[in-house]
Structures are given as structure tokens and as C-alpha cells.
Design an enzyme around this catalytic site. Structure first.
Site, PDB file in Angstrom:
ATOM      1  N   LYS A   1     -44.806  -6.932 -21.465  1.00 17.83           N
ATOM      2  CA  LYS A   1     -45.366  -5.994 -20.528  1.00 17.83           C
ATOM      3  C   LYS A   1     -45.610  -4.794 -21.141  1.00 17.83           C
ATOM      4  CE  LYS A   1     -46.076  -5.685 -15.529  1.00 17.83           C
ATOM      5  NZ  LYS A   1     -47.234  -6.518 -15.445  1.00 17.83           N
TER       6      LYS A   1
HETATM    7  C1  PLP Z   1     -47.788  -7.530 -14.690  1.00 21.65           C
HETATM    8  C2  PLP Z   1     -48.647  -8.574 -15.217  1.00 21.65           C
HETATM    9  C3  PLP Z   1     -48.961  -9.944 -14.498  1.00 21.65           C
HETATM   10  C4  PLP Z   1     -48.249  -9.942 -13.012  1.00 21.65           C
HETATM   11  O1  PLP Z   1     -46.957 -10.004 -13.130  1.00 21.65           O
HETATM   12  P1  PLP Z   1     -45.991  -9.929 -11.664  1.00 21.65           P
HETATM   13  O2  PLP Z   1     -44.545  -9.913 -12.200  1.00 21.65           O
HETATM   14  O3  PLP Z   1     -46.510 -11.104 -10.971  1.00 21.65           O
HETATM   15  O4  PLP Z   1     -46.411  -8.505 -11.229  1.00 21.65           O
HETATM   16  C5  PLP Z   1     -49.809 -10.901 -15.033  1.00 21.65           C
HETATM   17  N1  PLP Z   1     -50.529 -10.625 -16.052  1.00 21.65           N
HETATM   18  C6  PLP Z   1     -50.183  -9.453 -16.892  1.00 21.65           C
HETATM   19  C7  PLP Z   1     -51.098  -9.263 -18.048  1.00 21.65           C
HETATM   20  C8  PLP Z   1     -49.347  -8.521 -16.463  1.00 21.65           C
HETATM   21  O5  PLP Z   1     -49.252  -7.290 -17.069  1.00 21.65           O
END
Ligand code: PLP
Length: 365
Positions: free
Chosen positions: A204
Site C-alpha cells: 500500500k
Molecule cells: C487499500 C486498498 C484496497 C482495499 O483494502 P482494504 O484493506 O479492504 O481497505 C484495495 N486495493 C487497493 C489498491 C488498496 O490500496
């Protein structure tokens, strides 16, 4: 104390917090990511000291040298999660340990130091405690927490930085769908990909979002709400959207979601949906789904529903899919029953309106 799993936080309350009346006015319709609380958490890291100087202090601009490494080579990661007023009282969070663990793995991919998971969790608790009056009480509202970390070392060479700053800010947000759930129209980009094998797709990091913006603009130019990224190698199968994972509901009631092969962000909502669906006796298969299979399945009735999922919108139906070769409707183009059932179950657990058989909810206050 450095290097350990616990840090003592110095608490310095904001000497000039927003007045109660002004705060109440801001909380009426906060939208998303526009309103911020009175405080922030900061923790520093230096290679020779480890993590140190943990503070809760007034939210303020961060002084930064123009040669701070993050401004040049983008060593930056973040998380996103929510704190709620639970239906039965108290303030809760949903699976924050999973965010703490993902923050560690994102850091590893970006050659950054691991923030101990307990320190991550403590940092959230401290901020929620001091800014508790900012948690919206309106239905569907929550306090969105944004932990992030970046390379603060003043150095232009290309190597992992030796100094970092970890920060948590908080933003009260309203219900994502204030006027009822609206199915998405999505654009399958023929032009841009999000992540290649071996790349940063599972981390992330801000960089993934920077590269997705032009694809979102392409989607908007085609009248779409968001973009569906295809695999970068064959441009054939669905990876995910710019900030949400994708599920397909088949006519036998089973679910399909793309596998975590390193190009997809391992969403906590994705994982929770999977657990909920399996508890309800549904089969959840992690496998590639091509756009051809999706289109043909939507036409034949084999693919009944599709939805996107992530912390911000929880679960959002996908109603219409546009590709350069034409468009197709999923189901009747509305919000499918399986999608909406999973959505309600997840929201009820998150809000404390239903029992929590998985032990996902953490009481903070
Ligand atoms: C944060 C994110 C998600 C969703 O993650 P959660 O943990 O469910 O909030 C999905 N795809 C991407 C690219 C993300 O950055």
C-alpha cells in the site's frame, strides 16, 4: 526506548483545539478527507536509534527539507481504517491488527523499517482517545484513520533512507453512500496497468496511486466512476480497481475473486468478505477471471453480480462495464442480492449491530 515493541508516547494536547460549536458544524456533512481532527501522532526512526520520539501533538504542517528522500524517490506507504461509535456503546475498530501487519509487509517491499505492530496499534488508540469528540455519531459516519510513513532523510543518493517519519492523522467522514448504494460504472483500461509481477502491487504505497490517477481520468473521460486494471502481462484478466478489490458472484451462488499473486493489494475487506461468504456455505474460489469470461457470463447469466470492496465504501456493486469494444451490464445493472446481503452483514458486524463470530471488532474506548 528504541528497538522494542513498546514506545512511551508523550502527549501534548493541542493548546488551541477547534471550538465545540465549530466542530459540531464540521461534523454535519464532513464528506471524505476534507475535515481533520485537532491532533496527530508522530514517531521518528533513525537507523542507529530505531523508533523514538513518539508523540501525540497538535496537528500541524511537517517541516521538510527539499532534499528529503521521499520527495525524490517516493519511499512512502500508508494504511486506512475506521473507528466507529458502536451500536451497543463504546468506540471500536475493525481488524486493526490486519492493518498493522500489512503496514509491516508494505514497509518490507519498499525497503523501509518495520514499525512494531503493537506501536502501530497504540498510536491509533492514542489518537482516537484524544480526538474522540471528532468521531461522528450520525449513522454511517466514522473517524477515518490514516497512518503513513515516509523517508525523511536529507539525501539525494539512490538507496533506502536511514531516517523515516511515521504519522497518523484522522478525518471524520460521512456515510459513503448518503443517498443509498449506487452501482458503479467501471472502465476496463486498455492503456494503463497498475502493477506488474515483481512490482509493488501488493504494497500500500502512494506510488501505486500516483500511477493510477491517469487511468481514473481515462475512466472519467468515458463516463465511468472507476477503472478496472487488467493483469500487466496478457491484459486479459481482472486484477483490481484503483483502491478496491473485485468479486464476482456466479449463478450457483459461489464467489470468484482474483488470486493474490503479488499484483493485487491484499484487502482486509476482501479477506472478510471471503470469510463471511464461506460461513454462509458459499464456495469462494481465488482464480483469474478474464474480461471475456465476465462479458460472456454476464450475457449468459453465469456471472450474476460483481462488486468492489475496500474500507472506504465497504462493498459497492458494479452495474455497468465499459471496454473499448463496447459495454455490458452485470445482472440487471442494479445492486445484486448476494452483494447487498454481504454488505449488510459486514456493516452490521463492523457497527456492533450483529454478533462478531470471527472476533474482528476491537473495542478502543
Ligand atoms: C487499500 C486498498 C484496497 C482495499 O483494502 P482494504 O484493506 O479492504 O481497505 C484495495 N486495493 C487497493 C489498491 C488498496 O490500496
Amino acid at each position: 526506548m528504541s528497538g522494542g515493541d513498546k514506545l512511551d508516547f508523550e502527549i501534548r494536547p493541542n493548546p488551541a483545539p477547534v471550538a465545540a460549536a465549530e466542530r459540531a458544524a464540521l461534523l454535519v456533512d464532513p464528506g471524505f478527507g476534507r475535515v481533520f481532527t485537532d491532533h496527530m501522532v508522530t514517531i521518528r526512526y533513525a537507523e542507529e536509534k530505531g523508533w523514538y520520539d513518539a508523540r501525540v501533538e497538535a496537528r500541524a504542517p511537517i517541516p521538510m527539507d527539499p532534499a528529503a528522500a521521499v520527495l525524490h524517490y517516493a519511499q512512502e506507504i500508508f494504511e486506512g481504517l475506521k473507528a466507529y461509535h458502536a451500536v451497543g456503546g463504546g468506540v471500536t475498530m475493525f481488524r486493526p491488527e490486519a492493518n498493522a501487519a500489512r503496514f509491516v509487509s508494505s514497509a518490507a517491499r519498499m525497503a523501509m523499517p518495520a514499525l512494531p505492530e503493537q506501536v502501530f496499534l497504540d498510536s491509533l488508540r492514542h489518537l482516537i482517545e484524544i480526538d474522540r469528540d471528532w468521531i461522528p455519531t450520525a449513522e454511517g459516519g466514522s473517524l477515518y484513520l490514516r497512518p503513513f510513513m515516509f523517508a525523511s532523510e536529507v539525501f539525494l543518493g539512490v538507496r533506502p533512507a536511514k531516517e523515516y517519519l511515521y504519522v497518523v492523522i484522522a478525518s471524520p467522514v460521512g456515510a459513503y453512500f448518503a443517498r443509498g448504494v449506487q452501482p458503479l460504472t467501471v472502465w476496463v483500461s486498455p492503456t494503463y496497468t497498475r502493477a506488474a509481477p515483481g512490482g509493488t502491487g501488493a504494497a500500500k504505497c502512494g506510488g501505486n496511486y500516483a500511477s493510477s490517477l491517469i487511468a481514473k481520468a481515462e475512466a472519467a473521460a468515458h463516463g465511468c466512476d472507476d477503472v478496472v486494471f487488467l493483469d500487466a502481462v496478457e491484459r486479459r484478466t481482472v486484477d483490481e480497481m484503483s483502491g478496491m478489490n473485485v468479486f464476482f458472484v456466479l449463478d450457483d451462488g459461489s464467489l470468484v475473486t482474483p488470486p493474490l499473486t503479488g499484483t493485487i493489494l491484499p484487502g482486509i475487506t476482501r479477506e472478510s468478505v471471503r470469510a463471511l461468504a464461506e460461513r454462509a456455505g458459499r464456495t469462494v474460489t481465488e482464480r483469474a477471471m478474464s474480461v471475456d469470461e465476465w462479458r460472456d457470463g454476464a450475457a449468459s447469466g453465469r456471472v450474476r453480480e460483481a462488486f468492489a470492496c475496500g474500507t472506504a465504501a465497504v462493498i459497492t456493486p458494479i452495474g455497468l462495464v465499459r471496454t473499448p469494444d463496447g459495454e455490458f451490464t452485470v445482472g440487471d445493472g442494479g445492486s445484486g442480492p448476494v452483494t447487498m446481503e454481504l454488505r449488510q452483514q459486514l456493516i452490521d458486524i463492523q457497527r456492533g449491530a450483529a454478533e462478531d463470530p470471527f472476533g474482528w471488532v476491537r473495542r478502543i474506548l
